[in-house]
Design a protein around this motif. Structure first.
Motif, PDB file in Angstrom:
ATOM      1  N   ALA A  80      -3.050  14.757  14.424  1.00 11.11           N
ATOM      2  CA  ALA A  80      -1.772  15.470  14.278  1.00 11.11           C
ATOM      3  C   ALA A  80      -1.915  16.931  14.679  1.00 11.11           C
ATOM      4  N   SER A  81      -2.927  17.225  15.506  1.00 15.04           N
ATOM      5  CA  SER A  81      -3.176  18.623  15.875  1.00 15.04           C
ATOM      6  C   SER A  81      -2.170  19.171  16.875  1.00 15.04           C
ATOM      7  N   GLY A  82      -1.421  18.304  17.503  1.00 19.33           N
ATOM      8  CA  GLY A  82      -0.415  18.758  18.453  1.00 19.33           C
ATOM      9  C   GLY A  82       0.673  17.721  18.585  1.00 19.33           C
ATOM     10  N   PRO A  83       1.785  18.089  19.159  1.00 19.18           N
ATOM     11  CA  PRO A  83       2.883  17.129  19.294  1.00 19.18           C
ATOM     12  C   PRO A  83       2.504  15.996  20.252  1.00 19.18           C
ATOM     13  N   SER A  84       2.732  14.787  19.815  1.00 18.60           N
ATOM     14  CA  SER A  84       2.468  13.629  20.658  1.00 18.60           C
ATOM     15  C   SER A  84       3.224  12.440  20.098  1.00 18.60           C
ATOM     16  N   SER A  85       3.831  11.671  20.968  1.00 24.62           N
ATOM     17  CA  SER A  85       4.494  10.446  20.531  1.00 24.62           C
ATOM     18  C   SER A  85       3.505   9.280  20.518  1.00 24.62           C
ATOM     19  N   ASP A  86       2.281   9.530  21.012  1.00 27.34           N
ATOM     20  CA  ASP A  86       1.255   8.493  21.111  1.00 27.34           C
ATOM     21  C   ASP A  86      -0.112   9.139  20.860  1.00 27.34           C
ATOM     22  N   PRO A  87      -0.373   9.597  19.610  1.00 27.90           N
ATOM     23  CA  PRO A  87      -1.567  10.399  19.346  1.00 27.90           C
ATOM     24  C   PRO A  87      -2.880   9.624  19.431  1.00 27.90           C
ATOM     25  N   ILE A  88      -3.934  10.384  19.675  1.00 31.24           N
ATOM     26  CA  ILE A  88      -5.302   9.870  19.644  1.00 31.24           C
ATOM     27  C   ILE A  88      -5.581   9.345  18.236  1.00 31.24           C
ATOM     28  N   VAL A  89      -6.433   8.332  18.142  1.00 29.30           N
ATOM     29  CA  VAL A  89      -6.872   7.783  16.858  1.00 29.30           C
ATOM     30  C   VAL A  89      -8.354   8.111  16.690  1.00 29.30           C
ATOM     31  N   HIS A  90      -8.668   8.769  15.577  1.00 27.40           N
ATOM     32  CA  HIS A  90     -10.049   9.149  15.264  1.00 27.40           C
ATOM     33  C   HIS A  90     -10.632   8.229  14.200  1.00 27.40           C
ATOM     34  N   TYR A  91     -11.899   7.865  14.381  1.00 24.84           N
ATOM     35  CA  TYR A  91     -12.663   7.170  13.352  1.00 24.84           C
ATOM     36  C   TYR A  91     -13.339   8.257  12.527  1.00 24.84           C
TER      37      TYR A  91
END
Length: 130
Positions: A80-91
């Motif tokens: 959630a570090s920046g606006p995105s409609s399809d954010p990266i997923v972190h483990y």
């Protein structure tokens, strides 16, 4: 289950919106069995509790956890570090010291889902061999 009510009380980072692919997937009834992964929203208060835990442990990161691997402290979180409609997923390996929690990432929820399905298939195959 009313999906919207599952997320109403969660104080998300400013500007964060769950990706459409995630919201559509969790509306499936029943949800596919992805064991050893399970979705936090399935248990009242769990999403909010893990969000609080991740915020406290890693205050310099803006993460929104959505699933956990059973028998470990590993969670997967949207970036959630920046606006995105399809954010990266972190483990994220929670309870590790800051800087040691990162267990990698995938490009988005769909990529995570593909990996989680593979994890579930391996988990079931291992269970059958026991």
């Amino acid at each position: 289950m009313n999906i919207k009510s599952q997320f109403e009380n969660i104080q998300l980072p400013d500007g964060f919106v769950y990706p459409k692919s995630f919201m559509e997937f969790i509306k499936l009834e029943p949800l596919p069995d992805l064991k050893p992964w399970w979705f936090l929203h399935k248990y009242a208060g769990t999403s909010e509790a893990w969000l609080k835990t991740v915020r406290e442990q890693y205050p310099n990161r803006r993460l929104v956890p959505f699933a956990k691997m059973e028998h470990t402290d590993d969670v997967v979180c949207f970036d959630a570090s920046g606006p995105s409609s399809d954010p990266i997923v972190h483990y994220v390996h929670t309870y590790a010291s800051p800087g040691w929690e990162d267990r990698g990432h995938v490009i988005n929820f769909d990529a995570w889902l593909k990996a989680a399905i593979a994890d579930a298939q391996q988990f079931k195959a291992a269970d059958e061999q026991e």
